[in-house]
Design an enzyme around this catalytic site. Structure first.
Site, PDB file in Angstrom:
ATOM      1  N   ALA A 131      57.382 -21.803  24.519  1.00 18.71           N
ATOM      2  CA  ALA A 131      57.995 -20.518  24.187  1.00 18.71           C
ATOM      3  C   ALA A 131      59.302 -20.302  24.950  1.00 18.71           C
ATOM      4  CB  ALA A 131      57.026 -19.375  24.461  1.00 18.71           C
ATOM      5  N   THR A 132      59.424 -20.885  26.131  1.00 21.28           N
ATOM      6  CA  THR A 132      60.680 -20.749  26.873  1.00 21.28           C
ATOM      7  C   THR A 132      61.833 -21.353  26.069  1.00 21.28           C
ATOM      8  OG1 THR A 132      59.535 -20.817  29.004  1.00 21.28           O
ATOM      9  CG2 THR A 132      61.881 -21.367  29.019  1.00 21.28           C
ATOM     10  N   ASN A 167      52.907  -9.737  28.591  1.00 19.96           N
ATOM     11  CA  ASN A 167      52.050 -10.674  29.316  1.00 19.96           C
ATOM     12  C   ASN A 167      51.386 -10.081  30.550  1.00 19.96           C
ATOM     13  OD1 ASN A 167      55.004 -10.972  29.726  1.00 19.96           O
ATOM     14  ND2 ASN A 167      54.391 -12.128  31.530  1.00 19.96           N
ATOM     15  N   GLN A 187      52.100 -14.280  23.769  1.00 18.66           N
ATOM     16  CA  GLN A 187      50.831 -13.650  24.165  1.00 18.66           C
ATOM     17  C   GLN A 187      50.094 -13.026  22.984  1.00 18.66           C
ATOM     18  OE1 GLN A 187      49.341 -13.581  27.169  1.00 18.66           O
ATOM     19  NE2 GLN A 187      50.969 -14.514  28.387  1.00 18.66           N
ATOM     20  N   CYS A 194      54.562 -16.193  35.999  1.00 21.46           N
ATOM     21  CA  CYS A 194      55.934 -16.592  35.714  1.00 21.46           C
ATOM     22  C   CYS A 194      56.888 -16.021  36.762  1.00 21.46           C
ATOM     23  CB  CYS A 194      56.311 -16.103  34.331  1.00 21.46           C
ATOM     24  SG  CYS A 194      54.911 -16.080  33.232  1.00 21.46           S
TER      25      CYS A 194
HETATM   26  C1  LIG Z   1      53.933 -17.964  28.721  1.00 20.67           C
HETATM   27  C2  LIG Z   1      54.984 -17.157  28.092  1.00 20.67           C
HETATM   28  C3  LIG Z   1      56.247 -17.704  27.806  1.00 20.67           C
HETATM   29  C4  LIG Z   1      56.620 -19.109  28.190  1.00 20.67           C
HETATM   30  O1  LIG Z   1      55.957 -20.051  27.406  1.00 20.67           O
HETATM   31  P1  LIG Z   1      56.013 -21.595  27.815  1.00 20.67           P
HETATM   32  O2  LIG Z   1      55.415 -22.275  26.635  1.00 20.67           O
HETATM   33  O3  LIG Z   1      55.199 -21.711  29.056  1.00 20.67           O
HETATM   34  O4  LIG Z   1      57.438 -21.956  28.014  1.00 20.67           O
HETATM   35  C5  LIG Z   1      57.177 -16.898  27.195  1.00 20.67           C
HETATM   36  N1  LIG Z   1      56.897 -15.631  26.865  1.00 20.67           N
HETATM   37  C6  LIG Z   1      55.714 -15.070  27.132  1.00 20.67           C
HETATM   38  C7  LIG Z   1      55.463 -13.657  26.748  1.00 20.67           C
HETATM   39  C8  LIG Z   1      54.720 -15.805  27.760  1.00 20.67           C
HETATM   40  O5  LIG Z   1      53.551 -15.253  28.037  1.00 20.67           O
END
Ligand SMILES: *Cc1c(COP(=O)(O)O)cnc(C)c1O
Length: 388
Positions: free
Chosen positions: A76-77, A156, A184, A328
């Site tokens: 997601a990053t 999150n 999330q 995070c």
């Molecule tokens: C965990 C998370 C991310 C990051 O996701 P990754 O796959 O670890 O890079 C981004 N946004 C939210 C809301 C998250 O909970």
């Protein structure tokens, strides 16, 4: 000896489901499906490509999208980076304005900061007292030159759910693009991209019982021609994200999302029941408060603030794995930006814990956690000062 703590940190990451591990391992060895999905001239490549495309359909299906609208990323990053930088760069002009919120994940906030340094104006909306971003707040912040709004589906730290369809309508009325970080939300909230006015949506496998290091970005029809690739080399994924496709990661993410769809109703009911079993006794501890909307939320994630002196998270963390702020943020040790945005000061933020439940949480886990937390509070002097 060395008994592992109870796991109450599913919002930070989930273990990979055994059924998903099986799919993943089958894509690794010589007797398995190890080919390069881009090797279209032979059976090894073709079989790998089939797995990748099946996974694309599985991810799309959970969220009401078309398979060809799913772009694989490393998580997601990266999806958030691709969405924000990709849209800003595709405009090809400097300046302009984007809207996000103070309580986004760092993967949005740090990326927005990069755009700001490059000359894009950024509005960081303040959440309401319940931790929600309202459609009115978005509407009021829209400017003539607003080209992108980025808000999360589920927070999150708080577990609160934004009204994405209503906000999306506001954004669409003004002809901007709407990106949603749904890391999330996937598997916990019913997402329907066929109907929701959303142009880009980020997903991560490891929040949904898949492996770390794989994610996806949904790219809807309005965003298709307004998104610039961030990683070049080979033109994979329709030119939007180059790099050899990680068949094992992708097949696993597909399996994880398919499983989330199958288990959706059952899991929702189970977690809601476990949540009640956890929350009710904890709220009976004097002074304990639940952060964020009591109703517009997923049952999985709870942010609780304890009374001054009542609670030692250090004492508790040997027996329960929870998050003091958000995993995070923990690298920086700073008070949670989400709690500060909700009006907490650094001290009350430090008395706040996030407990998150998931697929493998048992009633026993809950009862033990309640017992441990109550015992910690009861042994603190402040508990007796305020009275049990
Ligand atoms: C965990 C998370 C991310 C990051 O996701 P990754 O796959 O670890 O890079 C981004 N946004 C939210 C809301 C998250 O909970």
């Amino acid at each position: 000896m060395n008994k592992r703590p109870l796991y109450f940190d599913y919002a930070a990451t989930t273990p990979v489901d055994e059924r998903v591990i099986k799919v993943m391992v089958e894509c690794l060895g010589f007797t398995g499906n190890f080919g390069n999905p881009a090797s279209s001239s032979h059976a090894f490549g073709q079989q790998a490509r089939q797995s990748v495309e099946q996974a694309r359909r599985q991810v799309a299906e959970l969220v009401g999208a078309q398979a060809e609208q799913i772009v694989w990323t490393s998580g997601a990053t990266e999806s958030n980076n691709l969405a924000l930088k990709g849209v800003a760069q595709a405009r090809g002009v400097s300046g302009g304005h984007i809207i996000t919120s103070q309580i986004e994940h760092k993967a949005i906030l740090d990326t927005a900061k990069q755009l700001q340094d490059a000359g894009v104006a950024v509005t960081y909306l303040v959440p309401d007292a319940e931790g929600l971003i309202t459609p009115q707040a978005v509407s009021e912040a829209m400017r003539e030159d607003t080209f992108l709004v980025s808000l999360m589906l589920v927070n999150n730290e708080l577990g609160t759910i934004n009204d994405i369809p209503a906000i999306g309508q506001v954004v669409r009325d003004r002809d901007a693009l709407f990106h949603v970080d749904a890391a999330q939300g996937a598997g916990k909230v019913a997402i329907d991209l066929a109907r929701w006015p959303v142009d880009l949506m980020s997903f991560s496998a490891h929040k949904v019982y898949g492996p770390k290091g794989i994610g996806a970005l949904y790219v809807g029809p309005r965003a298709q021609q307004r998104l610039q690739a961030q990683i070049h080399g080979g033109g994979h994924e329709g030119g939007l994200r180059s790099g050899t496709l990680a068949t094992h990661q992708i097949a696993a993410m597909g399996a994880a999302f398919a499983l989330a769809a199958t288990l959706f109703d059952e899991e929702k009911a189970t977690i809601a029941r476990l949540r009640e079993r956890l929350l009710e006794p904890l709220l009976s501890i004097p002074g304990v408060r639940l952060n964020g909307s009591p109703t517009q939320r997923i049952p999985h994630t709870l942010s609780l603030t304890f009374n001054e002196g009542e609670f030692s998270s250090a004492a508790l963390s040997t027996s329960i794995a929870f998050s003091a702020t958000s995993a995070c943020n923990s690298a920086s040790n700073a008070p949670s930006h989400v709690l500060l945005a909700l009006g907490h000061d650094a001290r009350s933020a430090s008395r706040t814990i996030r407990l998150s439940l998931g697929r493998f949480t048992t009633e026993q886990d809950i009862d033990q956690a309640v017992h441990l937390i109550k015992a910690t509070c009861a042994s603190a002097p402040a508990f007796w000062a305020t009275g049990p």
